[in-house]
Scaffold this active site. Structure first.
Site, PDB file in Angstrom:
ATOM      1  N   ASP A  63     107.757   6.613 -14.400  1.00  0.00           N
ATOM      2  CA  ASP A  63     107.925   6.969 -15.809  1.00  0.00           C
ATOM      3  C   ASP A  63     106.945   8.066 -16.179  1.00  0.00           C
ATOM      4  OD1 ASP A  63     109.694   4.852 -16.037  1.00  0.00           O
ATOM      5  OD2 ASP A  63     108.056   3.450 -16.446  1.00  0.00           O
ATOM      6  N   ASP A  69      99.900   7.376 -28.705  1.00  0.00           N
ATOM      7  CA  ASP A  69     100.399   7.547 -30.072  1.00  0.00           C
ATOM      8  C   ASP A  69     101.803   8.136 -30.069  1.00  0.00           C
ATOM      9  OD1 ASP A  69      99.025   9.721 -29.141  1.00  0.00           O
ATOM     10  OD2 ASP A  69      97.857  10.055 -30.961  1.00  0.00           O
ATOM     11  N   GLU A  92     103.850   9.025 -39.887  1.00  0.00           N
ATOM     12  CA  GLU A  92     102.703   9.925 -40.026  1.00  0.00           C
ATOM     13  C   GLU A  92     102.765  11.045 -38.986  1.00  0.00           C
ATOM     14  OE1 GLU A  92      98.483   8.254 -40.829  1.00  0.00           O
ATOM     15  OE2 GLU A  92      98.299   9.571 -39.105  1.00  0.00           O
ATOM     16  N   GLU A  93     103.454  10.785 -37.882  1.00  0.00           N
ATOM     17  CA  GLU A  93     103.511  11.768 -36.794  1.00  0.00           C
ATOM     18  C   GLU A  93     104.697  12.725 -36.895  1.00  0.00           C
ATOM     19  OE1 GLU A  93     101.159  11.911 -34.415  1.00  0.00           O
ATOM     20  OE2 GLU A  93     100.086  10.143 -35.154  1.00  0.00           O
ATOM     21  N   ASP A 111     102.678   4.288 -39.791  1.00  0.00           N
ATOM     22  CA  ASP A 111     101.678   5.014 -39.002  1.00  0.00           C
ATOM     23  C   ASP A 111     101.692   4.318 -37.646  1.00  0.00           C
ATOM     24  OD1 ASP A 111      99.510   6.178 -37.832  1.00  0.00           O
ATOM     25  OD2 ASP A 111      98.117   5.802 -39.478  1.00  0.00           O
ATOM     26  N   LEU A 113     100.188   4.540 -34.711  1.00  0.00           N
ATOM     27  CA  LEU A 113      98.940   4.110 -34.064  1.00  0.00           C
ATOM     28  C   LEU A 113      97.767   4.678 -34.851  1.00  0.00           C
ATOM     29  CD1 LEU A 113      98.791   2.221 -31.724  1.00  0.00           C
ATOM     30  CD2 LEU A 113      98.321   4.127 -30.220  1.00  0.00           C
ATOM     31  N   ASP A 114      97.372   3.919 -35.831  1.00  0.00           N
ATOM     32  CA  ASP A 114      96.282   4.377 -36.687  1.00  0.00           C
ATOM     33  C   ASP A 114      94.954   4.211 -35.958  1.00  0.00           C
ATOM     34  OD1 ASP A 114      95.272   5.127 -39.395  1.00  0.00           O
ATOM     35  OD2 ASP A 114      94.224   3.229 -39.122  1.00  0.00           O
ATOM     36  N   GLU A 263      99.226   4.787 -45.278  1.00  0.00           N
ATOM     37  CA  GLU A 263      97.991   4.016 -45.148  1.00  0.00           C
ATOM     38  C   GLU A 263      97.585   3.366 -46.473  1.00  0.00           C
ATOM     39  OE1 GLU A 263      96.176   7.496 -43.627  1.00  0.00           O
ATOM     40  OE2 GLU A 263      96.168   6.818 -41.548  1.00  0.00           O
TER      41      GLU A 263
HETATM   42  P1  AHM Z   1      94.639   8.795 -37.932  1.00  0.00           P
HETATM   43  O1  AHM Z   1      95.803   8.267 -38.703  1.00  0.00           O
HETATM   44  O2  AHM Z   1      94.797  10.208 -37.495  1.00  0.00           O
HETATM   45  O3  AHM Z   1      94.213   7.878 -36.846  1.00  0.00           O
HETATM   46  O4  AHM Z   1      93.404   8.916 -38.994  1.00  0.00           O
HETATM   47  C1  AHM Z   1      93.152   7.889 -39.871  1.00  0.00           C
HETATM   48  C2  AHM Z   1      91.841   7.243 -39.499  1.00  0.00           C
HETATM   49  C3  AHM Z   1      91.669   5.924 -40.199  1.00  0.00           C
HETATM   50  O5  AHM Z   1      92.089   4.892 -39.362  1.00  0.00           O
HETATM   51  C4  AHM Z   1      90.196   5.864 -40.431  1.00  0.00           C
HETATM   52  O6  AHM Z   1      89.872   5.062 -41.535  1.00  0.00           O
HETATM   53  C5  AHM Z   1      89.825   7.300 -40.654  1.00  0.00           C
HETATM   54  O7  AHM Z   1      90.793   8.068 -39.975  1.00  0.00           O
HETATM   55  C6  AHM Z   1      88.484   7.673 -40.135  1.00  0.00           C
HETATM   56  O8  AHM Z   1      88.229   9.003 -40.438  1.00  0.00           O
HETATM   57  P2  AHM Z   1      86.772   9.682 -40.252  1.00  0.00           P
HETATM   58  O9  AHM Z   1      86.588   9.859 -38.799  1.00  0.00           O
HETATM   59  O10 AHM Z   1      86.856  10.958 -41.016  1.00  0.00           O
HETATM   60  O11 AHM Z   1      85.763   8.745 -40.868  1.00  0.00           O
HETATM   61 MG    MG Z   2      96.484   6.857 -39.659  1.00  0.00          MG
END
Ligand code: AHM
Ligand code: MG
Length: 314
Positions: A63, A69, A92-93, A111, A113-114, A263
């Site tokens: 694969d 993400d 979000e992507e 989102d 993979l936050d 979020e």
């Molecule tokens: P992402 O969605 O690109 O992962 O960004 C969101 C994340 C949140 O999970 C988190 O609270 C925040 O970015 C942290 O940001 P920073 O590094 O500016 O504190």
């Molecule tokens: Mg996020």
């Protein structure tokens, strides 16, 4: 021996209390939990990706090796489209929403993979979802969410959700492959002693916010700072232990970083349903009429007393 309550049992029981329930929401949640289980099993192997995929872009099974993400995003899109239950989905992507031809009745924002920058270092990440009934405009205020939740891929995998009837937590039993009810109707403590903010940006913060942070450090109540940098993990702790999580605006980012639709709205619904408070500037973010799918807003949410105290300073 009593049979443990699975997520599906629980949603069905909740649905039976509503005469108008069609079972389609239960099905949608089933698709979401299945996607979560697959993502969880991939995350577990995250450190092996390089080992298995060393020879090039393919792993031992042939694969293609994908970033987690991207993988999670694609998996959730395919899962939701295949369900036939969604009218539209927005990630979000993705730059634009995707509309389904299947004529489903829900709109899902997610989102995939936050906090994904944490994967490389084996720290919690999560999937966030926010569900609406379909409408002519994909953008609706957060107060119209039908359900919201997240899956946290941590020392255990948990799915946390609300349909406006309290917040319930389910823990994945890896041997059964099922999410089992572990915390019913959780309530966030009214106050707490943990604050969570990226204080390294203090130079960019307003005077009010810096005064607030100083008051926490110099006041009589002993506060602790905890900041994981993955919102799902920081909110999960806040729900269970209380305290406050803040992602504010600053001099370089007038609307902060976090996204209203993926979020801020879902986490606000969870916090409010658990008896806490969420504010964007001075008002409830779920009342903001969104202008675009990737809109960012500042946010402070958590224990009611902590958020009220914060509001006195800003
Ligand atoms: P992402 O969605 O690109 O992962 O960004 C969101 C994340 C949140 O999970 C988190 O609270 C925040 O970015 C942290 O940001 P920073 O590094 O500016 O504190
Ligand atoms: Mg996020």
């Amino acid at each position: 021996m009593k049979k443990p309550t699975t997520l599906t049992d629980f949603i069905l029981q909740e649905g039976r209390r509503h005469k108008e329930a069609t079972g389609r929401f239960t099905l949608l949640m089933n698709y979401i939990q299945e996607a979560g289980k697959i993502i969880a099993s991939h995350i577990k192997k995250a450190g092996l990706t390089d080992i298995l995929g060393k020879s090039g872009r393919t792993n031992i099974s042939g694969d293609e090796v994908q970033k987690l993400d991207e993988f999670s995003n694609q998996l959730i899109i395919n899962t939701l489209l295949e369900s036939g239950l969604v009218h539209a989905l927005a990630s979000e992507e993705l730059e634009e929403p995707i509309y389904s031809k299947a004529g489903g009745e829900y709109t899902v924002f997610f989102d995939p993979l936050d906090g994904s920058s944490n994967i490389d270092i084996n720290i919690n990440v999560g999937t966030i979802f926010s569900i609406y009934h379909k409408s002519s405009n994909v953008l609706q205020e957060g107060k119209k969410q039908v359900a919201a939740g997240y899956i946290i891929y941590g020392s255990s995998v948990m799915l946390v959700y609300t349909t406006g009837q309290g917040v319930h937590m389910f823990t994945l039993d890896p041997s059964m492959g099922s999410f089992l009810l572990s915390h019913r109707d959780i309530k966030i403590p009214d106050s707490g002693n943990i604050y969570s903010i990226n204080e390294a940006y203090a130079k960019l913060y307003s005077k009010g916010l810096n005064d607030y942070l100083r008051s926490l450090k110099e006041g009589e109540k002993k506060y602790k700072l905890r900041y994981i940098g993955a919102m799902v993990a920081d909110i999960h702790r806040t729900l269970l232990k209380g305290g406050i999580f803040i992602y504010p605006e600053d001099k370089k980012h007038p609307n902060g970083k976090l996204r209203l639709m993926y979020e801020v709205n879902p986490m606000s619904m969870l916090i409010e349903q658990a008896g806490g408070l969420s504010r964007s500037r001075k008002s409830n973010p779920m009342l903001i009429v969104p202008k675009e799918i990737h809109q960012r807003v500042p946010v402070a949410l958590g224990s009611t007393e902590e958020v009220k105290n914060y509001l006195k300073f800003i």
